[in-house]
Design a protein around this motif. Structure first.
Motif, mmCIF file in Angstrom:
data_model
loop_
_atom_site.group_PDB
_atom_site.id
_atom_site.type_symbol
_atom_site.label_atom_id
_atom_site.label_comp_id
_atom_site.label_asym_id
_atom_site.label_seq_id
_atom_site.Cartn_x
_atom_site.Cartn_y
_atom_site.Cartn_z
ATOM 1 N N TRP A 231 1.191 4.214 -2.875
ATOM 2 C CA TRP A 231 1.041 5.647 -2.609
ATOM 3 C C TRP A 231 2.263 6.430 -3.054
ATOM 4 O O TRP A 231 2.177 7.642 -3.245
ATOM 5 C CB TRP A 231 0.752 5.879 -1.131
ATOM 6 N N ARG A 232 3.402 5.774 -3.220
ATOM 7 C CA ARG A 232 4.548 6.439 -3.837
ATOM 8 C C ARG A 232 4.298 6.669 -5.324
ATOM 9 O O ARG A 232 4.897 7.562 -5.932
ATOM 10 C CB ARG A 232 5.818 5.596 -3.662
ATOM 11 N N PHE B 125 -4.242 10.839 0.718
ATOM 12 C CA PHE B 125 -3.991 9.482 0.232
ATOM 13 C C PHE B 125 -5.169 8.577 0.572
ATOM 14 O O PHE B 125 -5.561 8.476 1.733
ATOM 15 C CB PHE B 125 -2.706 8.915 0.849
ATOM 16 N N SER B 126 -5.702 7.924 -0.448
ATOM 17 C CA SER B 126 -6.821 7.018 -0.247
ATOM 18 C C SER B 126 -6.734 5.916 -1.301
ATOM 19 O O SER B 126 -5.700 5.741 -1.948
ATOM 20 C CB SER B 126 -8.153 7.789 -0.352
ATOM 21 N N VAL B 127 -7.812 5.174 -1.475
ATOM 22 C CA VAL B 127 -7.856 4.100 -2.473
ATOM 23 C C VAL B 127 -9.263 4.062 -3.059
ATOM 24 O O VAL B 127 -10.244 4.283 -2.343
ATOM 25 C CB VAL B 127 -7.520 2.726 -1.836
ATOM 26 N N ILE C 171 0.848 -1.202 0.000
ATOM 27 C CA ILE C 171 0.000 0.000 0.000
ATOM 28 C C ILE C 171 0.879 1.247 0.000
ATOM 29 O O ILE C 171 0.631 2.196 -0.758
ATOM 30 C CB ILE C 171 -0.948 -0.008 1.215
ATOM 31 N N ARG C 172 1.922 1.242 0.835
ATOM 32 C CA ARG C 172 2.832 2.398 0.868
ATOM 33 C C ARG C 172 3.555 2.560 -0.471
ATOM 34 O O ARG C 172 3.797 3.682 -0.937
ATOM 35 C CB ARG C 172 3.826 2.239 2.020
ATOM 36 N N PRO D 91 -1.631 9.086 -5.491
ATOM 37 C CA PRO D 91 -2.313 9.290 -4.208
ATOM 38 C C PRO D 91 -3.588 8.478 -4.033
ATOM 39 O O PRO D 91 -4.003 8.248 -2.913
ATOM 40 C CB PRO D 91 -2.616 10.794 -4.200
ATOM 41 N N GLU D 92 -4.215 8.034 -5.150
ATOM 42 C CA GLU D 92 -5.453 7.248 -5.045
ATOM 43 C C GLU D 92 -5.395 6.063 -6.006
ATOM 44 O O GLU D 92 -5.978 6.101 -7.093
ATOM 45 C CB GLU D 92 -6.687 8.104 -5.332
#
Length: 358
Positions: A297-298, A332-334, A293-294, A301-302
């Protein structure tokens, strides 16, 4: 790894921030600064500034600010050591010596990289042999063109029990190294010789952030195989919970699209590339992890998790949500894109086209 401050300062002295930023942002000089449109957000009026004298950039629309290292990390998804290494090469500087133990580990890793890179080339060559006809036919039926085979380095592991080991040992690679790199299995009975891990499988190379082959995923061609998909084991090079398939190749398309698609498997990633959607990655046969997940996010952002519309796909979505919720943070989300029941991304592409998937 900690870097000497004078080494980092020398890189910044040799490379102007505007030179690096200027490859991605059209900059105009205004006084002692450069200005341009933000690379982090769509805008019509320039709010992004670069000051070479002070060695930083600042984005007024997003608040992002930093050095040349930060810009590379932000836009290319690199870790700090990777950014330092890339910029040191551009500056013509040698990387500083590591401590002896770290140097030993790096040397060992380089040796294992030799094993995995040589294995990748051998697998690719095997796919062109007469014994791989069924594998080639399967790929053709799935719409995988010769160009995609070349692009992803897809190969084939033949049925021979020690064919790869024999190829690698003939190139002076030791059986113990081959086992440590995950390319062979050493039986519990130490008196027995190791044997190839991948046999009768279509092979997908897995790359690290620098684009080096460090592991493999294999799809079985035999209906009797115990596992349809088999990944390399954990090795000094490969930690599957901290990697994503196609990560290195997808970074630039992800930056360009400001989005990353997360699909379930190798073939989904390849299928999306066939439709011109190059910003897709996949976890490596497990539920998505906190590290992955991290990593996503790199990249964006979504991230958009594009999951199969069956019960297994929904279960995967709920497992992902359990991992994601504790890590949510501002900006930051998904997102989730649940496909029609019984279909994966490749099905939608083949039946309805790229427009339907988009």
């Amino acid at each position: 790894m900690a870097f000497p401050q004078n080494f980092l300062d020398e890189i910044k002295n040799r490379i102007a921030v505007s030179d690096v930023v200027g490859r991605r942002v059209k900059l105009q000089r205004r006084g002692r600064e450069y200005v341009g449109l933000s690379p982090f957000k769509s805008e019509r009026t320039p709010s992004f500034t670069v000051n070479d004298d002070k060695q930083f950039y600042h984005c007024f629309s997003t608040g992002k600010h930093g050095s040349v290292f930060d810009f590379i990390m932000e836009t290319e998804g690199l870790s700090f050591p990777e950014a330092v290494e890339q910029l040191a090469r551009q500056a013509g500087l040698q990387m500083p010596e590591q401590d002896p133990k770290a140097a030993q580990r790096a040397a060992a890793a380089a040796t294992l990289i030799d094993v995995t890179e040589a294995s990748a080339l051998w697998f690719q060559a095997q796919l062109k042999q007469p014994g791989a006809q069924a594998a080639r036919q399967y790929l053709e039926q799935r719409g995988v063109t010769p160009e995609l085979i070349e692009k992803f380095g897809i190969g084939y592991a033949p049925a021979g029990r020690t064919a790869l080991i024999e190829h690698l040992t003939a190139r002076n690679m030791k059986p113990a190294q081959i086992v440590e790199a995950g390319m062979a299995i050493q039986p519990d009975d130490a008196g027995r010789a190791p044997y190839d891990r991948f046999r009768e499988r279509i092979i997908f190379p897995i790359h690290d952030a620098r684009g080096r082959v460090i592991a493999f995923g294999g799809r079985a061609m035999s209906a009797d195989a115990k596992a349809k998909y088999l990944n390399s084991p954990e090795t000094p090079l490969f930690h599957k919970g901290a990697m994503l398939f196609n990560f290195a190749r997808a970074r630039q398309p992800t930056y360009d699209a400001n989005s990353v698609l997360v699909v379930e498997g190798y073939m989904d990633v390849v299928g999306l590339a066939r439709a011109g959607l190059d910003h897709a990655v996949a976890p490596l046969g497990t539920a998505i992890t906190e590290d992955q997940i991290r990593l996503l996010w790199r990249m964006a952002p979504e991230p958009v998790m594009c999951l199969d519309g069956d019960e297994a796909g929904l279960r995967a979505a709920y497992r992902a949500i359990d991992r994601i919720l504790p890590q949510l943070k501002p900006g930051f989300s998904v997102q989730f894109a649940i496909l029609p029941a019984g279909k994966d991304p490749d099905d939608v592409l083949r039946e309805e086209g790229a427009g339907a998937l988009r």
